[in-house]
Enzyme design. Structure first.
Site, PDB file in Angstrom:
ATOM      1  N   ASP A  44       5.502   3.433   7.609  1.00 50.18           N
ATOM      2  CA  ASP A  44       5.677   2.166   7.685  1.00 50.18           C
ATOM      3  C   ASP A  44       6.444   1.511   8.808  1.00 50.18           C
ATOM      4  OD1 ASP A  44       6.263  -0.570   6.320  1.00 50.18           O
ATOM      5  OD2 ASP A  44       5.863   0.413   4.378  1.00 50.18           O
ATOM      6  N   GLY A  47       5.377   2.753  12.394  1.00 46.89           N
ATOM      7  CA  GLY A  47       4.368   2.358  13.325  1.00 46.89           C
ATOM      8  C   GLY A  47       3.814   1.299  12.676  1.00 46.89           C
ATOM      9  N   ASP A  48       2.610   0.867  13.084  1.00 48.70           N
ATOM     10  CA  ASP A  48       1.775  -0.288  12.730  1.00 48.70           C
ATOM     11  C   ASP A  48       0.504   0.299  12.368  1.00 48.70           C
ATOM     12  OD1 ASP A  48       0.317  -2.486  12.578  1.00 48.70           O
ATOM     13  OD2 ASP A  48       0.900  -3.574  14.385  1.00 48.70           O
ATOM     14  N   PHE A  49       0.193  -0.219  11.382  1.00 48.51           N
ATOM     15  CA  PHE A  49      -1.158   0.519  10.727  1.00 48.51           C
ATOM     16  C   PHE A  49      -2.509  -0.117  11.206  1.00 48.51           C
ATOM     17  CE2 PHE A  49       0.016  -1.308   6.596  1.00 48.51           C
ATOM     18  CZ  PHE A  49      -0.582  -2.693   6.633  1.00 48.51           C
ATOM     19  N   HIS A  71      -4.751  -5.061  -0.754  1.00 46.65           N
ATOM     20  CA  HIS A  71      -5.004  -6.402  -1.390  1.00 46.65           C
ATOM     21  C   HIS A  71      -4.106  -7.384  -0.534  1.00 46.65           C
ATOM     22  CE1 HIS A  71      -1.236  -6.306  -4.237  1.00 46.65           C
ATOM     23  NE2 HIS A  71      -0.806  -5.873  -3.056  1.00 46.65           N
TER      24      HIS A  71
HETATM   25  C1  LIG Z   1       3.242  -4.684  -0.941  1.00 48.35           C
HETATM   26  S1  LIG Z   1       4.216  -3.453   0.151  1.00 48.35           S
HETATM   27  C2  LIG Z   1       3.758  -1.943  -0.757  1.00 48.35           C
HETATM   28  C3  LIG Z   1       4.588  -0.891  -0.607  1.00 48.35           C
HETATM   29  C4  LIG Z   1       4.301   0.318  -1.272  1.00 48.35           C
HETATM   30  N1  LIG Z   1       3.061   0.830  -0.585  1.00 48.35           N
HETATM   31  C5  LIG Z   1       4.095   0.096  -2.820  1.00 48.35           C
HETATM   32  O1  LIG Z   1       2.980   0.335  -3.400  1.00 48.35           O
HETATM   33  O2  LIG Z   1       4.980   0.108  -3.585  1.00 48.35           O
HETATM   34  C6  LIG Z   1       3.409  -3.360   1.535  1.00 48.35           C
HETATM   35  C7  LIG Z   1       4.003  -2.447   2.529  1.00 48.35           C
HETATM   36  O3  LIG Z   1       2.884  -2.721   3.821  1.00 48.35           O
HETATM   37  C8  LIG Z   1       4.024  -2.578   4.982  1.00 48.35           C
HETATM   38  N2  LIG Z   1       3.469  -3.069   6.309  1.00 48.35           N
HETATM   39  C9  LIG Z   1       2.757  -4.326   6.238  1.00 48.35           C
HETATM   40  N3  LIG Z   1       2.421  -4.534   7.487  1.00 48.35           N
HETATM   41  C10 LIG Z   1       2.255  -3.280   8.126  1.00 48.35           C
HETATM   42  C11 LIG Z   1       1.941  -2.891   9.240  1.00 48.35           C
HETATM   43  N4  LIG Z   1       1.248  -3.492  10.306  1.00 48.35           N
HETATM   44  N5  LIG Z   1       2.118  -1.522   9.641  1.00 48.35           N
HETATM   45  C12 LIG Z   1       2.461  -0.495   8.650  1.00 48.35           C
HETATM   46  N6  LIG Z   1       2.873  -0.977   7.622  1.00 48.35           N
HETATM   47  C13 LIG Z   1       2.879  -2.335   7.080  1.00 48.35           C
HETATM   48  C14 LIG Z   1       5.059  -3.430   4.479  1.00 48.35           C
HETATM   49  O4  LIG Z   1       6.304  -3.124   5.165  1.00 48.35           O
HETATM   50  C15 LIG Z   1       5.267  -2.825   2.984  1.00 48.35           C
HETATM   51  O5  LIG Z   1       5.988  -1.865   2.970  1.00 48.35           O
END
Ligand SMILES: C[S@@+](CC[C@H](N)C(=O)[O-])C[C@H]1O[C@@H](n2cnc3c(N)ncnc32)[C@H](O)[C@@H]1O
Length: 415
Positions: A279, A305-307, A324
């Site tokens: 994350d 990191g950044d996905f 989503h």
């Molecule tokens: C809606 S939450 C979902 C969290 C978890 N997967 C769950 O279902 O409970 C979205 C997650 O995506 C992460 N996120 C958003 N942008 C991101 C990025 N560019 N790289 C990595 N993670 C990211 C957020 O920090 C957050 O933890």
């Protein structure tokens, strides 16, 4: 609450569908939570009786709210239809903002936890919560007809099964969900008309930056989001995990895995597998603590990191409530990061809702409003999932429906 906007499970409408949305009386395991200290706490039959009693109380209360009597009659003595007229039903829906704000007060003051040991006087409750008694009394009185509290008399207040969902003393507490939604979603929702006019997410317009950028700029919000999303695993995403097994593979990476609640749960019964929690760096301090609490520190590595840039190498990729959040082009970029790092034969497991056709009630139909207001994403139906995977070079293997409104959508790389 989702069924409030549509027909109830058995086709009922009006107040009856609100009861079924709240209580689902025909569901196994429903009504298992009478007030702590109740003399009938341990008897199953008595529990059902209590549930019936509470439904009757709620029934009467809803009738009062809708200004109807049990046998509604016009002044000339003829029978009026039992269902409230559309204008009253519309007023109930429009009043949603008042209810969610009143529930926010209850959650923020942690009122439900204070009531776990039995009924107490409103004045005592207010003293424990640091509230003004006359103000808290009015909030309690407003929420009691909705089944959040029971008031044996106007000075006393007692917790109900519905109200208890906000108690921090329950393992499946929704208190953090309430705080997360109300402290991060509520205000930007006031700009949703802007989204409909311009296509720009209301959150971007309200905060001046994308929603997740706003969240990670404040460590308190990052932590609140983690707790809120974890709370949803105990709420609307609890039963889905029962009996599900991930596809084969030694290393399971949860991409955008927040505090590791879902990864810990998926790996709990899989001692031979290792996990990677991935994350944004700002999200992860809370994650390390949570993984230790789950006893998974030895088996789960935490990687920041950044996905949109890259993800770690793994055999199974889990993404829960990630795709989503993003428009199709962004999803393809995320899936390309997976493609670039995936071990040969890697599998993808997306944990999301699949929008059903028609106007049947389904969690995705309300969550889609959240996507509309906060993100560039959307809820997708089965054909849209298929199309998205195919445009990113993945092949959809199967959609595993579950007891919740969420599915495991499994895919593999088409290379
Ligand atoms: C809606 S939450 C979902 C969290 C978890 N997967 C769950 O279902 O409970 C979205 C997650 O995506 C992460 N996120 C958003 N942008 C991101 C990025 N560019 N790289 C990595 N993670 C990211 C957020 O920090 C957050 O933890």
């Amino acid at each position: 609450m989702i069924s409030v906007l549509g027909r109830g499970a058995s086709g009922e409408t009006g107040p009856a569908r609100i009861y079924s949305a709240i209580f689902r009386p025909d569901e196994p395991g429903a009504h298992t939570c009478p007030p702590v200290g109740s003399p009938i706490q341990d008897s199953c039959g008595a529990r059902r009786q209590l549930a019936r009693h509470r439904l009757a109380v709620l029934d009467r209360s809803m009738e009062k709210i809708t200004m109807q009597k049990t046998q509604p009659q016009y002044t000339d003595g003829t029978e009026a239809p039992h269902e409230p007229p559309p204008s009253l039903q519309m007023l109930q829906l429009l009043a949603g903002f008042q209810i969610s704000q009143a529930l926010y007060v209850i959650a923020k003051l942690d009122v439900a936890s204070q009531l776990e040991d039995g009924p107490i006087a409103v004045a005592e409750l207010a003293a424990r919560c640091g509230a003004r008694p006359e103000m808290l009394r009015r909030i309690v009185r407003s929420l009691a007809p909705l089944g959040i509290f029971h008031q044996p008399n106007e000075d006393m207040v007692e917790l109900t099964p519905l109200g208890a969902t906000l108690s921090t003393r329950r393992p499946d507490s929704l208190r953090d969900v309430a705080l997360y939604w109300m402290e991060t979603h509520y205000l930007p929702f006031s700009e949703i008309l802007h989204t409909v006019h311009t296509g720009e997410p209301a959150a971007q317009h309200y905060f001046g930056k994308p929603f997740f950028d706003w969240i990670v700029a404040d460590p308190r919000m990052a932590e609140l989001q983690n707790r809120g999303m974890a709370g949803l695993v105990g709420g609307m995403r609890d039963r889905m995990f029962h009996g599900y097994r991930l596809p084969a593979g030694d290393v399971v990476a949860d991409i955008g895995g927040a505090d590791g609640t879902i990864l810990s749960r998926l790996l709990a019964s899989e001692p031979a597998r290792r996990g990677i929690l991935f994350d944004l760096p700002e999200i992860l301090p809370g994650a390390r603590k949570k993984i230790e609490e789950c006893g998974m520190a030895e088996r789960i590595d935490v990687v920041a990191g950044d996905f949109f840039v890259s993800v770690p190498s793994a055999d199974v990729y889990v993404m829960a409530a990630i795709l989503h959040d993003w428009d199709d082009a962004s999803c393809v970029r995320i899936l390309e990061s997976v493609k670039e790092s995936a071990a040969p034969g890697a599998r993808l497991v997306v944990i999301e809702g699949v929008v059903p056709p028609g106007d049947e009630p389904h969690a995705t139909k309300l969550i889609d409003l959240t996507m509309l207001a906060l993100t560039t994403g959307k809820e997708r139906d089965a054909a849209e999932w298929q199309e998205l995977f195919s445009s990113a070079g993945f092949i959809l293997d199967r959609i595993v429906p579950t007891a919740d409104d969420y599915s495991f959508i499994e895919a593999h790389l088409g290379r």
